[in-house]
Scaffold this motif. Structure first.
Motif, PDB file in Angstrom:
ATOM      1  N   PRO B 126       0.812  -1.235   0.000  1.00 24.09           N
ATOM      2  CA  PRO B 126       0.000   0.000   0.000  1.00 24.09           C
ATOM      3  C   PRO B 126       0.841   1.278   0.000  1.00 24.09           C
ATOM      4  O   PRO B 126       0.433   2.289  -0.563  1.00 24.09           O
ATOM      5  CB  PRO B 126      -0.835  -0.101   1.274  1.00 24.09           C
ATOM      6  CG  PRO B 126      -0.274  -1.224   2.064  1.00 24.09           C
ATOM      7  CD  PRO B 126       0.467  -2.119   1.128  1.00 24.09           C
ATOM      8  N   PHE B 127       2.015   1.213   0.607  1.00 28.35           N
ATOM      9  CA  PHE B 127       2.853   2.411   0.623  1.00 28.35           C
ATOM     10  C   PHE B 127       3.411   2.704  -0.756  1.00 28.35           C
ATOM     11  O   PHE B 127       3.492   3.846  -1.179  1.00 28.35           O
ATOM     12  CB  PHE B 127       3.995   2.272   1.635  1.00 28.35           C
ATOM     13  CG  PHE B 127       3.568   2.695   2.981  1.00 28.35           C
ATOM     14  CD1 PHE B 127       3.649   4.021   3.354  1.00 28.35           C
ATOM     15  CD2 PHE B 127       3.030   1.788   3.874  1.00 28.35           C
ATOM     16  CE1 PHE B 127       3.221   4.443   4.593  1.00 28.35           C
ATOM     17  CE2 PHE B 127       2.598   2.192   5.117  1.00 28.35           C
ATOM     18  CZ  PHE B 127       2.688   3.519   5.477  1.00 28.35           C
ATOM     19  N   SER B 130       0.632   4.222  -2.803  1.00 25.93           N
ATOM     20  CA  SER B 130       0.410   5.623  -2.466  1.00 25.93           C
ATOM     21  C   SER B 130       1.527   6.492  -3.047  1.00 25.93           C
ATOM     22  O   SER B 130       1.290   7.529  -3.656  1.00 25.93           O
ATOM     23  CB  SER B 130       0.326   5.755  -0.953  1.00 25.93           C
ATOM     24  OG  SER B 130       0.342   7.092  -0.597  1.00 25.93           O
ATOM     25  N   LEU B 131       2.749   6.016  -2.871  1.00 23.78           N
ATOM     26  CA  LEU B 131       3.908   6.774  -3.346  1.00 23.78           C
ATOM     27  C   LEU B 131       3.876   6.919  -4.866  1.00 23.78           C
ATOM     28  O   LEU B 131       4.137   7.990  -5.411  1.00 23.78           O
ATOM     29  CB  LEU B 131       5.186   6.042  -2.914  1.00 23.78           C
ATOM     30  CG  LEU B 131       6.523   6.689  -3.283  1.00 23.78           C
ATOM     31  CD1 LEU B 131       6.710   7.974  -2.495  1.00 23.78           C
ATOM     32  CD2 LEU B 131       7.682   5.746  -3.006  1.00 23.78           C
ATOM     33  N   VAL B 224       0.288  -0.038   9.926  1.00 21.83           N
ATOM     34  CA  VAL B 224       0.890   0.933   9.020  1.00 21.83           C
ATOM     35  C   VAL B 224       2.406   0.861   9.118  1.00 21.83           C
ATOM     36  O   VAL B 224       3.119   0.853   8.115  1.00 21.83           O
ATOM     37  CB  VAL B 224       0.417   2.360   9.360  1.00 21.83           C
ATOM     38  CG1 VAL B 224       1.072   3.355   8.435  1.00 21.83           C
ATOM     39  CG2 VAL B 224      -1.089   2.451   9.274  1.00 21.83           C
ATOM     40  N   ALA B 228       5.023  -0.166   6.273  1.00 25.06           N
ATOM     41  CA  ALA B 228       6.093   0.751   5.896  1.00 25.06           C
ATOM     42  C   ALA B 228       7.427   0.031   5.953  1.00 25.06           C
ATOM     43  O   ALA B 228       8.257   0.161   5.047  1.00 25.06           O
ATOM     44  CB  ALA B 228       6.100   1.957   6.823  1.00 25.06           C
ATOM     45  N   PHE B 231       7.740  -2.376   3.121  1.00 20.72           N
ATOM     46  CA  PHE B 231       7.979  -1.624   1.891  1.00 20.72           C
ATOM     47  C   PHE B 231       9.439  -1.199   1.784  1.00 20.72           C
ATOM     48  O   PHE B 231      10.100  -1.393   0.767  1.00 20.72           O
ATOM     49  CB  PHE B 231       7.063  -0.400   1.864  1.00 20.72           C
ATOM     50  CG  PHE B 231       7.426   0.619   0.834  1.00 20.72           C
ATOM     51  CD1 PHE B 231       7.390   0.301  -0.522  1.00 20.72           C
ATOM     52  CD2 PHE B 231       7.802   1.894   1.208  1.00 20.72           C
ATOM     53  CE1 PHE B 231       7.721   1.237  -1.478  1.00 20.72           C
ATOM     54  CE2 PHE B 231       8.141   2.836   0.253  1.00 20.72           C
ATOM     55  CZ  PHE B 231       8.102   2.508  -1.086  1.00 20.72           C
TER      56      PHE B 231
END
Lengths: 337, 404
Positions: B126-127, B130-131, B224, B228, B231
């Motif tokens: 998900p990171f 988003s990035l 989260v 992170a 990721f």
């Protein structure tokens, strides 16, 4: 009582977006002035770190602090009634870092930790890797100011947000969804949901600033369609900015390009000795006529969107405070505030 | 009296567009400037002109107006340069155009730099999502990345690129470094490998860290933080590659084959931004070719000043009805209105020149080309060709407004 109806009674958070170059910040500021009638208090928020508000009001750069920046447009009835001076307009430049510190302090009493986090680059982390997080912090500040009460009364009657440009607006406002991709549970999620509730309530309206040109009009229509697809977000008005007064109707314009007529008129007015002048003036008029025609077409496209629209004149000598009040008066007279 | 040379008596060098595009050593032209000034149109017009003058040209555009995109045959965002129809190829040139798909460009880098398993892991995180889809600098970074790719492909001898409509016109210069700095940052390092932090000098930092991770967990939730960390761990192997790419693109922009053109409208905000840009390019030793002053208002009847035009209008307005006014209307109403319109146009033009004069006084060595405001929007090759011509034929600026 000020029993004057406006198109947006009941809206307390006004989000103003628009394509770059259409005068979004100017219109947001004018709207804030218009809303700040006598006895009312309005907060004008900017979120993109450009210090556009400070420049507009000719003030030094704004800190992360709510500061009085101007007096609103006088009288609840605007310039039509001598209603005394307007209320106060405050301004605030929100940045994600300050908003994060605020958030930590408000909910966890963690301001000092927050500062340490900033030094360690956590804020960079939060805002860089997950822009959804930074948007939720920024919009969170605006919704907090909208909801803030003191002794049971709202501190601000209205909050006006100079929001990111049209291309980014739906993502910016869609905080809850943006964050839920990252955080399924946890406090930031709860916070995002609170923010989303305010944004998706009748208390909030999103206004679009456009000029009568192809791209701004197209982007406005796209932006409105996107917001409508996100149900519950109230699409506000269309502020048509930088409108030049039409001095001649389309038929008159056509007629005015008659070179012989122009030649006679110029002679009558004593402008002599330049035989090519009527032709060149006619050419200029013809160009103007095409431009007016294009503008009319764009205007029709905008009105077809079915939202209330407001026309703001081109302020020709650069926007100063007087120009802002003039735009504010227009907005109020046309019922936007 | 002439308005073409009226800038405070300073002779501003003219931008010689054809010299730039005809010079085979020019390999990249970057059009930059604040939003809404016509960067994309300028880039497309320059690309078309270069192609019709014999260059193998590719226009890389980021966010074109729909009809402009259609005029170049760009109907979908497929990240591949497509040939543009309707280009005059008699000089041996050609024109390709493409619209940037930033997420796809990012995905391709990941796929190129990581083994398939790891790449899949990154793409699903998900990171990363988003990035790659919404990081404020990703679009800028990917535009520059794509530029580097096109340049290295050696299929085109000239690439014209317009920069994304950023909140800040300089973001495309800063974004690669910012992303690199971020991916390289101390925080991200320790987050990626908290267990390795056993060395003595890390002790102090560690105390701060556990407080920090505690706060982060509180703020974002444990999931989260875990995402992170996953990721970052997965991305770890690619950091070097990213930094290297960012640096090589940056060097490409500084190279002699690159020309920057700053595009601005003759308005205070746009020119303030342009000034800032010119100074910044200088600091970064990026080769600035000049300023394109777009949408300048000119009058074909400029010899009739605003004051005289207004005076003539007033004279006509107070004149008694002349002969031939059958309906009893004042005879010269239309002409008077036309003269008022002309006066307004002259005032506008005068203001624009004052604003432009402030820029050229501050940057007297920057060559300038003016493009007159067209009464209608440009959305076909003929319109682009017209803009290209007026960019190149600057000696005629101010003498004629377009009569399209």
């Amino acid at each position: 009582m000020t029993a004057r109806d406006t198109d947006w009674d009941g809206v307390r958070l006004h989000v103003v977006t628009g394509k770059g170059g259409t005068g979004k910040t100017t219109v947001a500021a004018a709207l804030a002035l218009a809303l700040a009638g006598r006895g009312r208090k309005v907060l004008l928020i900017e979120v993109e770190g450009r210090q556009g508000i400070a420049r507009l009001f000719d003030s030094p750069p704004l800190p992360y602090e709510e500061r009085k920046i101007a007096i609103g447009l006088g009288g609840p009835e605007g310039p039509r009634v001598s209603g005394g001076p307007g209320g106060d307009v405050y301004a605030l430049a929100v940045d994600p870092e300050g908003a994060l510190l605020d958030y930590l302090e408000m909910f966890y009493n963690l301001r000092r930790t927050g500062k340490a986090l900033t030094r360690l680059g956590v804020v960079d982390f939060a805002t860089t890797i997950a822009p959804g997080l930074s948007d939720v912090l920024v919009t969170g500040k605006a919704t907090e100011a909208t909801r803030r009460r003191q002794k049971g009364v709202h501190v601000y009657d209205n909050v006006v947000m100079d929001a990111p440009p049209t291309g980014r607006i739906s993502r910016f406002l869609n905080v809850s969804t943006e964050v839920s991709g990252l955080a399924k549970v946890g406090p930031i999620r709860t916070h995002a949901d609170t923010v989303a509730r305010v944004i998706r309530s009748p208390q909030t309206a999103v206004h679009f600033v456009a000029t009568l040109e192809e791209m701004p009009v197209q982007e406005t229509l796209d932006g409105i369609a996107e917001l409508r697809a996100m149900t519950e977000i109230q699409v506000g008005g269309i502020m048509i900015n930088m409108v030049r007064p039409a001095m001649l109707g389309p038929d008159d314009l056509q007629a005015a390009t008659d070179e012989a007529e122009l030649a006679t008129a110029l002679k009558a007015a004593g402008v002599n000795g330049d035989s090519a002048l009527p032709r060149d003036l006619a050419a200029e008029l013809a160009g103007h006529a095409r431009h007016v025609e294009l503008q009319d077409r764009e205007r029709c496209e905008l009105t077809a969107a079915g939202q209330p629209s407001y026309e703001l004149p081109m302020i020709t000598d650069g926007i100063d405070l007087a120009g802002l009040y003039r735009l504010a008066a227009e907005l109020r007279n046309q019922g936007a505030a | 009296m002439s308005h073409a040379s009226g800038r405070h008596g300073v002779t501003t060098p003219r931008l010689e567009m054809d010299r730039i595009i005809d010079d085979r050593r020019t390999r990249i032209i970057v059009c930059c400037g604040s939003g809404g000034v016509g960067k994309t149109t300028a880039a497309a017009a320059i690309g078309l002109r270069a192609a019709e003058r014999g260059r193998q040209t590719c226009v890389l555009t980021v966010d074109p107006a729909r009809r402009l995109a259609q005029s170049m045959g760009l109907t979908s965002l497929d990240n591949t340069p497509r040939p543009v129809d309707g280009v005059d190829g008699t000089s041996g040139g050609s024109l390709h155009a493409m619209m940037l798909d930033m997420k796809r460009t990012f995905d391709e880098i990941v796929e190129a730099h990581a083994d398939p398993d790891r790449a899949a892991q990154i793409l699903a995180n998900p990171f990363y999502q988003s990035l790659s889809s919404s990081f404020a600098g990703t679009q800028e970074y990917m535009a520059m990345e794509k530029l580097g790719q096109l340049r290295r492909a050696e299929e085109w001898d000239l690439i014209v690129v317009d920069t994304p409509p950023s909140r800040n016109a300089l973001d495309f210069l800063d974004a690669p470094q910012r992303l690199g700095r971020f991916l390289d940052g101390r925080l991200i390092r320790v987050l990626a490998s908290p267990v390795k932090a056993g060395r003595p000098y890390m002790k102090m930092l560690n105390a701060g860290l556990s407080m920090m991770t505690g706060a982060l967990t509180k703020l974002l939730g444990a999931q989260v933080l875990k995402d992170a960390q996953t990721f970052i761990t997965a991305f770890d192997t690619m950091f070097g590659g990213f930094r290297e790419r960012a640096e090589s693109t940056y060097r490409l922009l500084q190279a002699p084959g690159t020309s920057f053109l700053v595009v601005a409208a003759p308005e205070p905000d746009a020119l303030r931004e342009a000034s800032y840009f010119v100074e910044r390019l200088d600091e970064e030793r990026m080769p600035l070719a000049g300023l394109i002053l777009n949408r300048v208002h000119r009058s074909p009847a400029a010899r009739l000043s605003a004051a005289r035009s207004l005076a003539a209008a007033e004279t006509l307005e107070v004149m008694p009805n002349g002969t031939g006014a059958a309906d009893g209307a004042p005879r010269y109403t239309l002409a008077a209105a036309a003269l008022r319109l002309h006066a307004e146009r002259m005032n506008l033009s005068g203001r624009e020149q004052r604003v432009a004069g402030a820029f050229t006084s501050a940057h007297p060595t920057v060559p300038v080309a003016e493009v007159v405001a067209l009464p209608v929007d440009v959305h076909d090759l003929a319109g682009l060709r017209y803009i290209g011509e007026s960019l190149a034929n600057q000696s005629q600026a101010g003498s004629r407004a377009p009569l399209r």
